[in-house]
Design a protein around this motif. Structure first.
Motif, PDB file in Angstrom:
ATOM      1  N   LEU A   5       0.808  -1.218   0.000  1.00 53.91           N
ATOM      2  CA  LEU A   5       0.000   0.000   0.000  1.00 53.91           C
ATOM      3  C   LEU A   5       0.840   1.266   0.000  1.00 53.91           C
ATOM      4  O   LEU A   5       0.335   2.357   0.274  1.00 53.91           O
ATOM      5  CB  LEU A   5      -0.945  -0.008   1.204  1.00 53.91           C
ATOM      6  CG  LEU A   5      -1.979  -1.129   1.247  1.00 53.91           C
ATOM      7  CD1 LEU A   5      -2.869  -0.985   2.478  1.00 53.91           C
ATOM      8  CD2 LEU A   5      -2.842  -1.134  -0.028  1.00 53.91           C
ATOM      9  N   SER A   8      -0.221   5.119  -0.877  1.00 51.71           N
ATOM     10  CA  SER A   8      -1.658   5.305  -0.724  1.00 51.71           C
ATOM     11  C   SER A   8      -1.982   5.894   0.643  1.00 51.71           C
ATOM     12  O   SER A   8      -1.184   5.810   1.575  1.00 51.71           O
ATOM     13  CB  SER A   8      -2.391   3.971  -0.890  1.00 51.71           C
ATOM     14  OG  SER A   8      -2.085   3.096   0.182  1.00 51.71           O
ATOM     15  N   THR A   9      -3.154   6.492   0.726  1.00 54.02           N
ATOM     16  CA  THR A   9      -3.642   7.024   1.994  1.00 54.02           C
ATOM     17  C   THR A   9      -4.902   6.274   2.380  1.00 54.02           C
ATOM     18  O   THR A   9      -5.807   6.090   1.560  1.00 54.02           O
ATOM     19  CB  THR A   9      -3.956   8.527   1.879  1.00 54.02           C
ATOM     20  OG1 THR A   9      -2.756   9.235   1.572  1.00 54.02           O
ATOM     21  CG2 THR A   9      -4.532   9.067   3.184  1.00 54.02           C
ATOM     22  N   ALA A  32       0.699   2.016   3.912  1.00 56.25           N
ATOM     23  CA  ALA A  32      -0.230   3.123   3.736  1.00 56.25           C
ATOM     24  C   ALA A  32       0.072   4.257   4.704  1.00 56.25           C
ATOM     25  O   ALA A  32       0.524   4.026   5.833  1.00 56.25           O
ATOM     26  CB  ALA A  32      -1.664   2.649   3.942  1.00 56.25           C
ATOM     27  N   ASP A  86      -7.260   6.830  -0.809  1.00 56.07           N
ATOM     28  CA  ASP A  86      -7.359   5.664  -1.682  1.00 56.07           C
ATOM     29  C   ASP A  86      -8.124   4.516  -1.028  1.00 56.07           C
ATOM     30  O   ASP A  86      -8.663   3.649  -1.709  1.00 56.07           O
ATOM     31  CB  ASP A  86      -5.957   5.159  -2.039  1.00 56.07           C
ATOM     32  CG  ASP A  86      -5.090   6.258  -2.605  1.00 56.07           C
ATOM     33  OD1 ASP A  86      -5.274   6.607  -3.772  1.00 56.07           O
ATOM     34  OD2 ASP A  86      -4.231   6.780  -1.860  1.00 56.07           O
ATOM     35  N   MET A 130     -12.209   8.555  -5.896  1.00 59.12           N
ATOM     36  CA  MET A 130     -11.517   7.309  -6.206  1.00 59.12           C
ATOM     37  C   MET A 130     -11.856   6.872  -7.626  1.00 59.12           C
ATOM     38  O   MET A 130     -10.976   6.437  -8.383  1.00 59.12           O
ATOM     39  CB  MET A 130     -11.928   6.215  -5.214  1.00 59.12           C
ATOM     40  CG  MET A 130     -11.546   6.456  -3.770  1.00 59.12           C
ATOM     41  SD  MET A 130     -12.134   5.070  -2.732  1.00 59.12           S
ATOM     42  CE  MET A 130     -11.819   5.697  -1.088  1.00 59.12           C
ATOM     43  N   HIS A 135      -9.195   3.894  -9.220  1.00 58.52           N
ATOM     44  CA  HIS A 135      -8.875   2.841  -8.253  1.00 58.52           C
ATOM     45  C   HIS A 135      -9.270   3.295  -6.857  1.00 58.52           C
ATOM     46  O   HIS A 135      -9.388   4.497  -6.578  1.00 58.52           O
ATOM     47  CB  HIS A 135      -7.381   2.487  -8.275  1.00 58.52           C
ATOM     48  CG  HIS A 135      -6.500   3.613  -7.811  1.00 58.52           C
ATOM     49  ND1 HIS A 135      -6.163   3.817  -6.500  1.00 58.52           N
ATOM     50  CD2 HIS A 135      -5.899   4.624  -8.501  1.00 58.52           C
ATOM     51  CE1 HIS A 135      -5.381   4.877  -6.387  1.00 58.52           C
ATOM     52  NE2 HIS A 135      -5.208   5.389  -7.591  1.00 58.52           N
ATOM     53  N   GLY A 136      -9.456   2.322  -5.986  1.00 55.46           N
ATOM     54  CA  GLY A 136      -9.778   2.608  -4.595  1.00 55.46           C
ATOM     55  C   GLY A 136     -10.388   1.382  -3.944  1.00 55.46           C
ATOM     56  O   GLY A 136     -10.816   0.440  -4.622  1.00 55.46           O
TER      57      GLY A 136
END
Length: 248
Positions: A5, A8-9, A32, A86, A130, A135-136
Motif C-alpha cells: 500500500l 496510498s492514503t 499506507a 485511496d 476514487m 482505483h480505490g
C-alpha cells in the motif's frame, strides 16, 4: 521491494481502539499513510506514535461523527493530511442492546446517524474521487447480528443490515470505475467496547465452531485482505469473520 500500500492514503474511522486501531496499524504496516479518526485525542495520538515508532506514517483527526457535515469535514481533513484518500474503512459505530420498547427516538436516531448516515456520506464524498482516479478500496464493518435475528439487537442489527445493502449497491455503482467495495462481518471480538458484555461475549462465541472470542487483529487481517491486491476480484461481498458462528 515497496510495501503493497506504499503511496496510498487510508482513512480509518473509529481508529483509536479495538478493530479500528488494529486496522490502522495493519494498513500502516502495509505501507499506507493512515489517517485515523476518533473522539479521544489522547488515544488517537498514542496510535499515531505507535505506528510512527514502527516506521509507518500516520495522522489523527479528532472527529465527532454526528451528521453529514461532520463526515464531509473528516474527508476534507484526510485529504489535507494525505493528499488523497485511496482506502476508506468505515469502522466507527455504536452498538446498544436492549428491548425495542425501551428504545427512545433520540437513541434510534443516534444509532442510525453513526452507523448508517455517516458512512453513507463519507462514501458519497470520497468514492467519486476514487472513481475518477480509477482505483480505490472501501471496507465497511458490519456484524453477525445483521444477518441473524437476536433478541435485543433489532436496532443495532438493522443499522448494520443497511450497511451491508449499501455495500452491495456501492459495489454496483463504483465498481465499474475501479473502486472495490466490500464489508466484513465480525463475530464476538474482544475490544474495549465489548468489555461491557462480560461473560455474554464468551457465551456467544462458544456456540461457534472456533469456540472462542476473536482478537481485533484477526478482524483487521480480513480488512487488510479486502483492501489489498489479493482480493482484486472480490466485489460487493460481506465476509464473515466470526469463527463460523453463522454456519451453525
Amino acid at each position: 521491494m515497496a510495501a503493497e500500500l506504499s503511496g496510498s492514503t487510508a482513512l480509518v474511522t473509529g481508529g483509536t481502539s479495538g478493530i479500528g486501531r488494529a486496522t490502522a496499524i495493519a494498513l500502516a504496516g502495509l505501507g499506507a499513510h493512515v489517517v485515523l479518526s476518533g473522539r479521544d485525542a489522547t488515544r488517537g495520538e498514542q496510535v499515531v506514535e505507535r505506528i510512527r515508532a514502527a516506521g509507518g506514517k500516520a495522522g489523527f483527526v479528532a472527529a465527532d461523527l454526528k451528521d453529514a457535515a461532520s463526515a464531509r469535514s473528516l474527508a476534507a481533513r484526510a485529504r489535507e493530511l494525505g493528499g488523497h484518500v485511496d482506502v476508506l474503512v468505515n469502522n466507527a459505530g455504536i452498538f446498544p442492546t436492549g428491548p425495542s420498547a425501551d428504545t427512545t427516538e433520540a437513541g434510534f436516531d443516534r444509532v442510525y446517524t453513526t452507523n448508517v448516515k455517516v458512512p453513507f456520506f463519507l462514501v458519497a464524498e470520497l468514492a467519486p474521487e476514487m472513481a475518477r482516479r480509477g482505483h480505490g478500496a472501501i471496507v465497511n464493518v458490519s456484524t453477525l447480528v445483521a444477518a441473524r435475528g437476536m433478541a435485543g439487537m433489532a436496532l443495532y442489527g438493522s443499522s448494520k443490515a443497511a450497511v451491508e445493502l449499501m455495500t452491495k449497491a456501492w459495489a454496483a455503482e463504483f465498481g465499474p470505475s475501479g473502486v472495490r467495495v466490500n464489508a466484513v462481518s465480525p463475530g464476538p471480538t474482544r475490544t474495549e467496547g465489548t468489555a461491557a458484555f462480560g461473560d455474554g461475549l464468551d457465551e456467544l462465541a462458544a456456540a461457534g465452531p472456533a469456540g472462542r472470542v476473536a482478537a481485533p487483529e484477526e478482524i483487521a487481517a480480513a480488512i487488510a485482505f479486502l483492501v489489498g491486491s489479493g482480493s482484486s476480484f472480490v466485489q460487493g461481498v460481506v465476509l464473515p469473520v466470526d469463527g463460523g458462528r453463522l454456519a451453525v
